[in-house]
Design an enzyme around this catalytic site. Structure first.
Site, PDB file in Angstrom:
ATOM      1  N   HIS A  72      57.161   4.851  19.825  1.00 19.37           N
ATOM      2  CA  HIS A  72      55.837   4.821  20.377  1.00 19.37           C
ATOM      3  C   HIS A  72      56.306   4.421  21.877  1.00 19.37           C
ATOM      4  CE1 HIS A  72      55.475   0.215  20.616  1.00 19.37           C
ATOM      5  NE2 HIS A  72      55.819   0.528  19.217  1.00 19.37           N
ATOM      6  N   ASP A 189      60.283  -3.346  22.139  1.00 13.33           N
ATOM      7  CA  ASP A 189      59.533  -2.854  21.303  1.00 13.33           C
ATOM      8  C   ASP A 189      58.440  -2.068  22.344  1.00 13.33           C
ATOM      9  OD1 ASP A 189      57.411  -2.165  19.538  1.00 13.33           O
ATOM     10  OD2 ASP A 189      56.742  -4.164  19.344  1.00 13.33           O
ATOM     11  N   GLU A 223      50.284   2.779  19.781  1.00 13.18           N
ATOM     12  CA  GLU A 223      50.610   2.161  18.693  1.00 13.18           C
ATOM     13  C   GLU A 223      50.416   0.521  18.755  1.00 13.18           C
ATOM     14  OE1 GLU A 223      53.228  -0.128  15.791  1.00 13.18           O
ATOM     15  OE2 GLU A 223      53.039  -0.257  18.160  1.00 13.18           O
ATOM     16  N   GLU A 224      50.484   0.060  19.893  1.00  9.75           N
ATOM     17  CA  GLU A 224      50.304  -1.373  20.025  1.00  9.75           C
ATOM     18  C   GLU A 224      48.901  -1.762  19.644  1.00  9.75           C
ATOM     19  OE1 GLU A 224      52.474  -3.506  19.882  1.00  9.75           O
ATOM     20  OE2 GLU A 224      54.191  -2.828  20.844  1.00  9.75           O
ATOM     21  N   ASP A 244      61.153   1.487  14.914  1.00  8.71           N
ATOM     22  CA  ASP A 244      60.584   0.424  15.793  1.00  8.71           C
ATOM     23  C   ASP A 244      61.434  -0.766  15.448  1.00  8.71           C
ATOM     24  OD1 ASP A 244      58.588  -1.194  16.983  1.00  8.71           O
ATOM     25  OD2 ASP A 244      56.887   0.212  16.192  1.00  8.71           O
ATOM     26  N   HIS A 324      57.863  -9.383  20.488  1.00  8.75           N
ATOM     27  CA  HIS A 324      56.673  -9.676  21.276  1.00  8.75           C
ATOM     28  C   HIS A 324      56.523 -10.813  22.288  1.00  8.75           C
ATOM     29  CE1 HIS A 324      53.569  -6.698  19.120  1.00  8.75           C
ATOM     30  NE2 HIS A 324      54.734  -6.235  19.101  1.00  8.75           N
TER      31      HIS A 324
END
Length: 375
Positions: A72, A189, A223-224, A244, A324
């Site tokens: 993504h 990410d 995607e997030e 990922d 994250h």
């Protein structure tokens, strides 16, 4: 060997370029254009969905039972929730991430006709004013605000700039590429996953590799926030491997080195046969790997299955420390993952029944456990 030689200089250059393009979910047009142009440079025809998810098909010997590899383009970010009486901005997160990591971040506000710079600060930011309260203040999105680097003292000043509720806020990645192979940045990410896919494709194009079936190179844009690959798969795709980040943290088996093969995430186990094929390829091709189960994690694979796509799914990852947040990875994992993708792309089709979307028991797979009646 089936695995290809990966140009790590190209991989690193692509990761640098991708990190330099802000792309929080909902603000991905620019990164879509960049990746599309790189795919076209390889001679692939690019097809975009209405909102900008990318599909590029590298033709193989057969169209049926095609394979998809997906990552993504979107990242975490924030949106303006309100204009505060002091001329600062109240924020809500885009995606799931802690305000603890937002504190101190430099950011760009995308207003209607201009961009502005600013800093996300706790409500009590000055030690000279609040003394020990700077360390005891609560953590959360209600306890931070965005200070705009303009002369603004009231909501009316903010409105004059063209900033309004709902505007997108992109967080600076501030990447560091260290000589020892470590890479530290926000938004690894999944900018790193995209760079891995491009590096694998570059290696295959350089080698002139042929594949037994078409390979669909997919790049999603939401995607997030849980959308992912819900609406990008074509019917001929029989299996999909998501690329990922893996969570290198206490209680996890992921690593910042080699490939981490996910056996399950919060939505359940990944496809038995596809996952074990990837593990076998790692063993056969001498690619370092480990397995892990992710408890608080979902990927493009989950969204595809939940949307009703009958495809085999798997997830292969590069280990990330502090996912994250302030993320750290190592080039060893990125290179290993790109090698695995090349080996998978050129590997033989083993489940011939996957050439059809449905059928009877003839050719249906077996798992290595004696079934009732078997001798």
């Amino acid at each position: 060997m089936a695995r290809h030689s990966i140009d790590t200089d190209y991989l690193a250059a692509q990761l640098r370029a991708l990190l330099a393009i802000p792309s929080p979910t909902g603000y991905t047009d620019t990164v879509v254009r960049y990746v599309s142009e790189e795919l076209q440079r390889f001679g692939l025809e690019v097809e975009l969905t209405r909102r900008g998810a990318i599909r590029a098909i590298r033709q193989g010997s057969r169209r049926a039972a095609a394979r998809a590899i997906v990552s993504h383009l979107d990242t975490l970010g924030a949106q303006v929730k309100g204009l505060k009486s002091n001329g600062r901005l109240e924020l809500v997160p885009i995606g799931t991430w802690s305000a603890r990591f937002a504190e101190g971040a430099r950011a760009t506000i995308f207003a209607e006709d201009a961009t502005y710079r600013g800093t996300i600060l706790p409500l009590k930011a000055s030690g000279h004013t609040f003394n020990e309260e700077v360390d005891t203040a609560p953590i959360g999105w209600a306890h931070v605000e965005l200070r705009i680097d303009e002369i603004v003292r009231a909501p009316a000043d903010v409105v004059k700039l063209g900033i309004d509720v709902g505007d997108t806020v992109a967080i600076d990645p501030q990447p560091e590429f260290l000589d020892n192979g470590f890479i530290v940045s926000r938004h690894l990410d999944n900018k790193a996953g995209v760079a891995v896919m491009l590096a694998a494709l570059e290696a295959m194009e350089r080698a002139g590799s042929k594949t037994p079936v078409d390979i669909h190179w997919l790049f999603t844009i939401a995607e997030e926030v849980g959308v992912g690959a819900a609406s990008i798969l074509k019917p001929e795709v029989a299996s999909m491997v998501a690329v990922d980040n893996g969570t290198s943290a206490p209680g996890q088996n992921s690593s910042e080195f080699g490939v981490t093969v996910a056996m399950a995430d919060q939505t359940g186990p990944f496809d038995y046969h596809l996952t074990r094929k990837l593990v076998r390829l790692c063993r056969d091709e001498d690619i370092r790997f480990q397995k892990d189960v992710f408890r608080y994690y979902r990927s493009d694979s989950a969204s595809a299955v939940e949307a009703g796509h009958d495809v085999r799914t798997a997830l292969v990852t590069f280990g990330v420390d502090a996912s994250h947040g302030w993320e750290r990875i190592h080039m060893h994992a990125l290179r290993s993952l790109a090698e695995l993708l090349t080996a998978y792309a050129v590997s033989a089709l083993e489940i011939e029944r996957d050439l059809k979307q449905s059928g009877d028991l003839a050719g249906f797979t077996r798992q290595p456990l004696a079934e009732a009646g078997d001798e």
